[in-house]
Design a protein around this motif. Structure first.
Motif, PDB file in Angstrom:
ATOM      1  N   THR A 290       0.827  -1.204   0.000  1.00  0.00           N
ATOM      2  CA  THR A 290       0.000   0.000   0.000  1.00  0.00           C
ATOM      3  C   THR A 290       0.864   1.258   0.000  1.00  0.00           C
ATOM      4  OG1 THR A 290      -1.790  -1.121   1.176  1.00  0.00           O
ATOM      5  CG2 THR A 290      -1.756   1.283   1.313  1.00  0.00           C
ATOM      6  N   LEU A 291       1.965   1.188   0.727  1.00  0.00           N
ATOM      7  CA  LEU A 291       2.820   2.351   0.942  1.00  0.00           C
ATOM      8  C   LEU A 291       3.698   2.707  -0.254  1.00  0.00           C
ATOM      9  CD1 LEU A 291       4.145   4.424   2.949  1.00  0.00           C
ATOM     10  CD2 LEU A 291       5.753   2.587   3.547  1.00  0.00           C
ATOM     11  N   VAL A 292       4.286   1.701  -0.892  1.00  0.00           N
ATOM     12  CA  VAL A 292       5.378   1.929  -1.850  1.00  0.00           C
ATOM     13  C   VAL A 292       5.081   2.990  -2.912  1.00  0.00           C
ATOM     14  CG1 VAL A 292       6.722   0.878  -3.712  1.00  0.00           C
ATOM     15  CG2 VAL A 292       6.587  -0.246  -1.496  1.00  0.00           C
ATOM     16  N   PRO A 293       4.029   2.834  -3.730  1.00  0.00           N
ATOM     17  CA  PRO A 293       3.846   3.821  -4.813  1.00  0.00           C
ATOM     18  C   PRO A 293       3.505   5.214  -4.302  1.00  0.00           C
ATOM     19  CG  PRO A 293       1.925   2.413  -4.655  1.00  0.00           C
ATOM     20  CD  PRO A 293       2.951   1.839  -3.718  1.00  0.00           C
ATOM     21  N   VAL A 294       2.771   5.262  -3.194  1.00  0.00           N
ATOM     22  CA  VAL A 294       2.376   6.555  -2.635  1.00  0.00           C
ATOM     23  C   VAL A 294       3.610   7.304  -2.136  1.00  0.00           C
ATOM     24  CG1 VAL A 294       1.033   7.702  -0.831  1.00  0.00           C
ATOM     25  CG2 VAL A 294       0.081   5.699  -2.015  1.00  0.00           C
ATOM     26  N   ALA A 295       4.404   6.648  -1.296  1.00  0.00           N
ATOM     27  CA  ALA A 295       5.581   7.293  -0.706  1.00  0.00           C
ATOM     28  C   ALA A 295       6.629   7.627  -1.766  1.00  0.00           C
ATOM     29  CB  ALA A 295       6.179   6.397   0.367  1.00  0.00           C
ATOM     30  N   TYR A 296       6.842   6.704  -2.711  1.00  0.00           N
ATOM     31  CA  TYR A 296       7.879   6.937  -3.714  1.00  0.00           C
ATOM     32  C   TYR A 296       7.514   8.122  -4.608  1.00  0.00           C
ATOM     33  CZ  TYR A 296      11.668   5.952  -6.938  1.00  0.00           C
ATOM     34  OH  TYR A 296      12.812   6.046  -7.688  1.00  0.00           O
ATOM     35  N   LEU A 297       6.263   8.182  -5.031  1.00  0.00           N
ATOM     36  CA  LEU A 297       5.842   9.311  -5.871  1.00  0.00           C
ATOM     37  C   LEU A 297       5.776  10.608  -5.070  1.00  0.00           C
ATOM     38  CD1 LEU A 297       3.087   7.675  -8.113  1.00  0.00           C
ATOM     39  CD2 LEU A 297       5.455   8.209  -8.713  1.00  0.00           C
ATOM     40  N   TYR A 298       5.692  10.485  -3.754  1.00  0.00           N
ATOM     41  CA  TYR A 298       5.741  11.680  -2.887  1.00  0.00           C
ATOM     42  C   TYR A 298       7.146  12.259  -2.861  1.00  0.00           C
ATOM     43  CZ  TYR A 298       4.052  14.619   0.976  1.00  0.00           C
ATOM     44  OH  TYR A 298       3.644  15.680   1.759  1.00  0.00           O
ATOM     45  N   GLY A 299       8.144  11.380  -3.158  1.00  0.00           N
ATOM     46  CA  GLY A 299       9.531  11.840  -3.156  1.00  0.00           C
ATOM     47  C   GLY A 299      10.377  11.208  -2.066  1.00  0.00           C
ATOM     48  N   ILE A 300       9.859  10.153  -1.454  1.00  0.00           N
ATOM     49  CA  ILE A 300      10.554   9.464  -0.356  1.00  0.00           C
ATOM     50  C   ILE A 300      11.157   8.165  -0.889  1.00  0.00           C
ATOM     51  CG2 ILE A 300      10.242   8.434   1.934  1.00  0.00           C
ATOM     52  CD1 ILE A 300       7.843  10.320   2.325  1.00  0.00           C
ATOM     53  N   ASP A 301      12.281   7.727  -0.295  1.00  0.00           N
ATOM     54  CA  ASP A 301      12.977   6.549  -0.821  1.00  0.00           C
ATOM     55  C   ASP A 301      12.996   5.341   0.119  1.00  0.00           C
ATOM     56  OD1 ASP A 301      13.718   7.657  -3.317  1.00  0.00           O
ATOM     57  OD2 ASP A 301      15.341   8.761  -2.338  1.00  0.00           O
ATOM     58  N   THR A 302      12.771   5.527   1.421  1.00  0.00           N
ATOM     59  CA  THR A 302      12.876   4.398   2.348  1.00  0.00           C
ATOM     60  C   THR A 302      11.595   4.231   3.162  1.00  0.00           C
ATOM     61  OG1 THR A 302      13.777   5.634   4.234  1.00  0.00           O
ATOM     62  CG2 THR A 302      15.357   4.813   2.586  1.00  0.00           C
ATOM     63  N   VAL A 303      11.431   3.040   3.694  1.00  0.00           N
ATOM     64  CA  VAL A 303      10.258   2.731   4.514  1.00  0.00           C
ATOM     65  C   VAL A 303      10.254   3.576   5.783  1.00  0.00           C
ATOM     66  CG1 VAL A 303       9.130   0.930   5.885  1.00  0.00           C
ATOM     67  CG2 VAL A 303      10.045   0.377   3.616  1.00  0.00           C
ATOM     68  N   ARG A 304      11.405   3.674   6.434  1.00  0.00           N
ATOM     69  CA  ARG A 304      11.451   4.422   7.690  1.00  0.00           C
ATOM     70  C   ARG A 304      11.068   5.888   7.488  1.00  0.00           C
ATOM     71  NH1 ARG A 304      16.724   6.144  11.256  1.00  0.00           N
ATOM     72  NH2 ARG A 304      15.576   7.016  13.013  1.00  0.00           N
ATOM     73  N   GLU A 305      11.626   6.521   6.472  1.00  0.00           N
ATOM     74  CA  GLU A 305      11.275   7.919   6.181  1.00  0.00           C
ATOM     75  C   GLU A 305       9.774   8.061   5.938  1.00  0.00           C
ATOM     76  OE1 GLU A 305      14.225  10.166   3.411  1.00  0.00           O
ATOM     77  OE2 GLU A 305      14.381   8.038   2.896  1.00  0.00           O
ATOM     78  N   SER A 306       9.203   7.084   5.261  1.00  0.00           N
ATOM     79  CA  SER A 306       7.780   7.129   4.923  1.00  0.00           C
ATOM     80  C   SER A 306       6.918   7.096   6.176  1.00  0.00           C
ATOM     81  CB  SER A 306       7.411   5.937   4.029  1.00  0.00           C
ATOM     82  OG  SER A 306       8.226   5.873   2.893  1.00  0.00           O
ATOM     83  N   VAL A 307       7.217   6.162   7.069  1.00  0.00           N
ATOM     84  CA  VAL A 307       6.416   5.987   8.282  1.00  0.00           C
ATOM     85  C   VAL A 307       6.539   7.196   9.199  1.00  0.00           C
ATOM     86  CG1 VAL A 307       6.112   4.562  10.343  1.00  0.00           C
ATOM     87  CG2 VAL A 307       6.518   3.478   8.144  1.00  0.00           C
TER      88      VAL A 307
END
Length: 481
Positions: A290-307
């Motif tokens: 669920t997270l990957v495409p949303v966070a990556y297109l937001y401009g984030i590269d890692t899981v920790r940064e996303s959370v």
């Protein structure tokens, strides 16, 4: 100075009781660590013989260190970053059956051998029609085990007390049931006697399992620092997170013999592993997808940064707690505790988990990990879960292959890639054209096993979110959910 029994003052020898197929990082960080703890705290008094399941492997490196290795557990505990390490001395030796098949077969003649563990990848438990009982060794893991079990049966004349507990850890549903099915299929093909089949069914047990621990493996980037800290060279260092969970459909006898829970390990002996597997796939794996495409297109590269991001992190938590958990049948308190543990694991400061590394085969992952939550939510609530629908729209946008001016290194099934490439190529970006893209994707029955356009409200919701992503960009679109 290299780690070995000569340089490790705490070295102990134990009787060989466990046969383990697989010498990789996961089993050494998970199962072997647990047996090590059982030796220390419960007097299990047993060691593990590791079998290399394929032609190329690492048992020689393991033997160079007499089976010893250092385990680092690093992560968040009660909100605080903690790191610890210890030497694991539970492996007695490693065997390469491609170099010494007789040594492998001889382990079946040990009366104290009692447990069989495996992790041979998801493809490991499969039937190979070309395997023969005279091969030394057969190619497939089930065939190797079938030959080993038959030799044990023959050696002890079918003695029921010499049966073994077989506990596979491969990440497939009903792993033990599937393994047993293949072994029985081989036994029939090879003409093994009825007595062996009876012994297999009555004297041996096969336990379905679920395993859960993030294991980054060999810490290549900081091995120089580790060597200095330890004061010796260890080529088999392995790193993992503190969190661990092993769910086992275990007969009562196995529970008595391996009392992992009594020494504080998170091992659950249950009648049915299915709800725990569903919990893990929907919450942990589903959250990743669920997270990957949303966070990556937001401009984030890692899981920790996303959370830890105030907007993306809130989006993910809302998706988990408001849309995924309500579709599951375990107690709400238990599900929420597991979800909070998952979020802490995603925040592990010692693990750099790249979103792109999770993006591989996103479409098949979405079908198994997220779609069931969407369908179940619709069934129970009568509406479409908007955060999960937004993730589906973001996945479609992700497969456009661009993040700003940067090309995205897409990696997926060839047919799925071609479908998305064709759909985007014919789109002019209008709302109508974007709806056509969505309709093509939702109608891709090869992936979904159904036509998702028939799910009331889903096409409309995904189209709305995709239009917002394309028109306003991810940062604005996520705020419009």
């Amino acid at each position: 100075m290299q780690l070995s029994k000569k340089t490790y003052s705490g070295y102990q020898e134990y009787p060989e009781k466990v046969l383990q197929f697989g010498e990789g990082n996961f089993l050494r960080c998970f199962v072997d660590w647990m047996f090590h703890e059982l030796n220390k705290k419960n007097g299990f008094n047993g060691s593990v013989v590791v079998v290399q399941p394929i032609d190329k492997g690492m048992v020689n490196m393991l033997n160079e260190q007499d089976g010893l290795y250092t385990l680092y557990l690093r992560g968040l505990k009660n909100g605080k970053a903690e790191s610890s390490h210890e030497t694991i001395d539970v492996i007695s030796r490693g065997i390469n059956p491609y170099e010494d098949f007789q040594a492998y077969l001889k382990t079946s003649e040990n009366p104290e051998m009692r447990y069989v563990i495996s992790n041979t990848t998801e493809a490991g438990i499969s039937y190979n029609e070309n395997d023969k009982p005279t091969d030394a060794p057969p190619v497939s893991f089930p065939a190797k085990l079938a030959v080993w079990l038959h030799n044990r049966y023959t050696t002890f004349n079918g003695d029921a007390s010499k049966g073994v507990h077989i506990i596979p850890c491969e990440l497939i549903e009903k792993n033990a049931d599937n393994l047993k099915k293949v072994i029985l299929q081989l036994a029939e093909k090879w003409g093994y006697e009825a007595g062996f089949v009876n012994w297999l069914n009555s004297a041996c047990t096969f336990s379905n399992t679920l395993v859960d621990r993030i294991v980054p493996g060999y810490p290549r980037e900081r091995i120089a620092e580790i060597t200095q800290e330890l004061g010796y060279e260890d080529k088999q260092v392995v790193e993992g997170e503190p969190f661990h969970l092993w769910v086992i459909e275990a007969p009562e006898q196995l529970q008595k013999e391996l009392p992992f829970p009594s020494i504080g390990l998170d091992v659950l002996y249950v009648k049915d592993v299915t709800p725990y597997r569903t919990r893990k796939v929907r919450i942990l794996n589903g959250a990743h997808t669920t997270l990957v495409p949303v966070a990556y297109l937001y401009g984030i590269d890692t899981v920790r940064e996303s959370v830890e991001h105030p907007v993306v992190g809130k989006y993910l938590k809302d998706a988990i707690f408001e849309e995924i958990i309500p579709t599951l049948d375990l107690p709400k308190e238990e599900l929420e505790q597991f979800a909070n543990e998952v979020i802490d694991r995603f925040r592990n400061p010692y693990i750099k988990h790249l979103l792109m590394s999770i993006s591989l085969n996103s479409w098949s992952k979405f079908e198994t990990r997220v779609l069931p939550s969407i369908l179940e939510y619709k069934k129970r609530k009568g509406s479409i879960p908007q955060h999960l629908a937004f993730s589906l729209a973001a996945t479609i946008a992700f497969y456009k292959g661009k993040r700003g001016e940067e090309a995205i290194a897409l990696n997926d099934d060839a047919a799925a890639m071609e479908l998305l490439k064709s759909a985007w190529a014919s789109s002019d970006g209008s709302e109508k054209a974007l709806n056509e893209v969505v309709t093509k994707v939702l109608g891709y029955e090869k992936n979904w096993k159904m036509n998702l356009n028939e799910v009331e409200g889903l096409n409309e919701a995904v189209t709305k979110h995709l239009v917002n992503i394309e028109e306003y960009g991810m940062k604005k679109a996520i705020e419009m959910i």
